[in-house]
Scaffold this motif. Structure first.
Motif, PDB file in Angstrom:
ATOM      1  N   PRO A 181       0.814  -1.215   0.000  1.00 41.86           N
ATOM      2  CA  PRO A 181       0.000   0.000   0.000  1.00 41.86           C
ATOM      3  C   PRO A 181       0.843   1.259   0.000  1.00 41.86           C
ATOM      4  N   GLU A 182       2.035   1.182   0.576  1.00 49.04           N
ATOM      5  CA  GLU A 182       2.918   2.351   0.594  1.00 49.04           C
ATOM      6  C   GLU A 182       3.364   2.721  -0.816  1.00 49.04           C
ATOM      7  N   GLN A 183       3.758   1.718  -1.610  1.00 48.10           N
ATOM      8  CA  GLN A 183       4.173   2.000  -2.989  1.00 48.10           C
ATOM      9  C   GLN A 183       3.014   2.546  -3.810  1.00 48.10           C
ATOM     10  N   TRP A 184       1.829   2.004  -3.583  1.00 43.00           N
ATOM     11  CA  TRP A 184       0.656   2.488  -4.304  1.00 43.00           C
ATOM     12  C   TRP A 184       0.364   3.947  -3.942  1.00 43.00           C
ATOM     13  N   ALA A 185       0.395   4.254  -2.646  1.00 44.23           N
ATOM     14  CA  ALA A 185       0.151   5.629  -2.224  1.00 44.23           C
ATOM     15  C   ALA A 185       1.186   6.573  -2.828  1.00 44.23           C
ATOM     16  N   ASP A 186       2.448   6.164  -2.813  1.00 47.53           N
ATOM     17  CA  ASP A 186       3.505   6.994  -3.397  1.00 47.53           C
ATOM     18  C   ASP A 186       3.260   7.213  -4.887  1.00 47.53           C
ATOM     19  N   HIS A 187       2.755   6.181  -5.567  1.00 44.86           N
ATOM     20  CA  HIS A 187       2.526   6.286  -7.011  1.00 44.86           C
ATOM     21  C   HIS A 187       1.482   7.344  -7.330  1.00 44.86           C
ATOM     22  N   ILE A 188       0.348   7.305  -6.640  1.00 50.01           N
ATOM     23  CA  ILE A 188      -0.692   8.272  -6.984  1.00 50.01           C
ATOM     24  C   ILE A 188      -0.372   9.666  -6.448  1.00 50.01           C
ATOM     25  N   ILE A 189       0.425   9.737  -5.394  1.00 50.20           N
ATOM     26  CA  ILE A 189       0.920  11.056  -4.964  1.00 50.20           C
ATOM     27  C   ILE A 189       1.835  11.629  -6.048  1.00 50.20           C
ATOM     28  N   GLY A 190       2.711  10.773  -6.594  1.00 52.76           N
ATOM     29  CA  GLY A 190       3.621  11.209  -7.644  1.00 52.76           C
ATOM     30  C   GLY A 190       2.904  11.683  -8.898  1.00 52.76           C
TER      31      GLY A 190
END
Length: 213
Positions: free
Chosen positions: A195-204
Motif C-alpha cells: 500500500p505504501e508503494q501504491w500511495a507513493d505512485h498516486i501522490i507522484g
C-alpha cells in the motif's frame, strides 16, 4: 468518450482491484489457523479450491458451487464447507492505507471504479463488513459480468460502460497477469506490491497529496 493526452494528462479514473489491494485475500493462511498446515496442504493439493472460487467469481451460485465441491470430495467435506460458512473470515482484514487512498481520491473528485473477480453473493456479503465497498462510482464485479480477469472481455466491458478511454484509466491490481491484460489494451497500470508503494505512485501523479492520507 473522454479524451486524454497520455504524456501529460492525469488519469481520468482510478480502477481498484479488491482482493489483496483493499482487502487481504489469503485463504491458505486462514485454513492453516483453522485446520493446521498439514491438513490444509493435503486439502489444497487434492482439491482445486481456487478453481472452485473462480466458478463463483464467474457468477455461479455461492452455496451451490461449494456444496457440489464438498460432496465430490467427501474426505474434506467439512473443511470445504467452511469456505461458505466462514467466508467473511477468509476475506480479511481491510488494507487500511489502500482504503485511505480510495477515500482521498474521492475527496479530490477523482472517479474511482472497482474491477474485481468477486462473486455476486460474496460481494454483497463483503459489503456488510467493509463499508468502503459501497463507495465506488462504478463497481465492476465479475460475478455480475459473467467473466473474470484476465479475460480481455472484462476490460472491454468496462471501457464500453464507463466512457473513459483506455489511456485515461489507471488500474491497480496485485496480479501480474491482470495488469498485463489491461496494459495490452492501453490502460495505465500499477502492479500492487504494498500500500505504501501504491500511495507513493498516486501522490507522484498529483492525484492526491501525502497530507490527504
Amino acid at each position: 468518450m473522454i479524451q486524454t493526452d497520455p504524456k501529460t494528462a492525469q488519469p481520468d479514473a482510478v480502477v481498484f482491484d479488491i482482493g489483496n489491494v483493499l482487502i487481504r485475500w489469503q485463504p491458505e493462511e486462514q485454513y492453516d489457523q483453522w485446520i493446521g498446515p498439514d491438513r490444509r496442504r493435503q486439502m489444497f493439493g487434492a482439491v482445486d479450491l481456487h478453481a472452485m472460487n473462480d466458478r463463483i467469481d464467474r457468477g455461479e451460485g455461492f452455496r451451490q458451487v461449494i456444496d457440489e465441491t464438498a460432496e465430490a470430495n467427501t474426505d474434506f467435506r467439512t473443511e470445504i464447507l467452511m469456505w461458505h460458512d466462514r467466508w467473511l473470515d477468509l476475506a480479511q482484514p481491510a488494507i487500511s492505507l489502500s482504503v485511505k487512498t480510495l477515500h482521498a481520491l474521492k475527496a479530490r473528485n477523482v472517479p474511482v471504479f472497482a474491477l474485481s473477480n468477486f462473486g455476486r453473493e460474496t460481494f454483497e456479503l463483503a459489503k456488510t463488513k467493509f463499508d468502503f465497498l459501497s463507495d465506488f462510482d462504478r463497481p465492476y464485479i465479475s460475478g455480475h459480468m459473467g467473466v473474470i480477469k484476465p479475460d480481455a472481455r472484462i476490460y472491454e466491458m468496462v471501457e464500453a460502460d464507463c466512457g473513459v478511454t483506455p489511456d485515461g484509466l489507471l488500474f491497480v491490481d496485485d496480479r501480474a497477469d491482470n495488469i498485463a491484460a489491461a496494459a495490452q489494451r492501453g490502460w495505465r497500470t500499477h502492479h500492487f506490491v504494498s500500500p505504501e508503494q501504491w500511495a507513493d505512485h498516486i501522490i507522484g501523479l498529483g492525484l492526491i497529496e501525502g497530507s490527504d492520507l
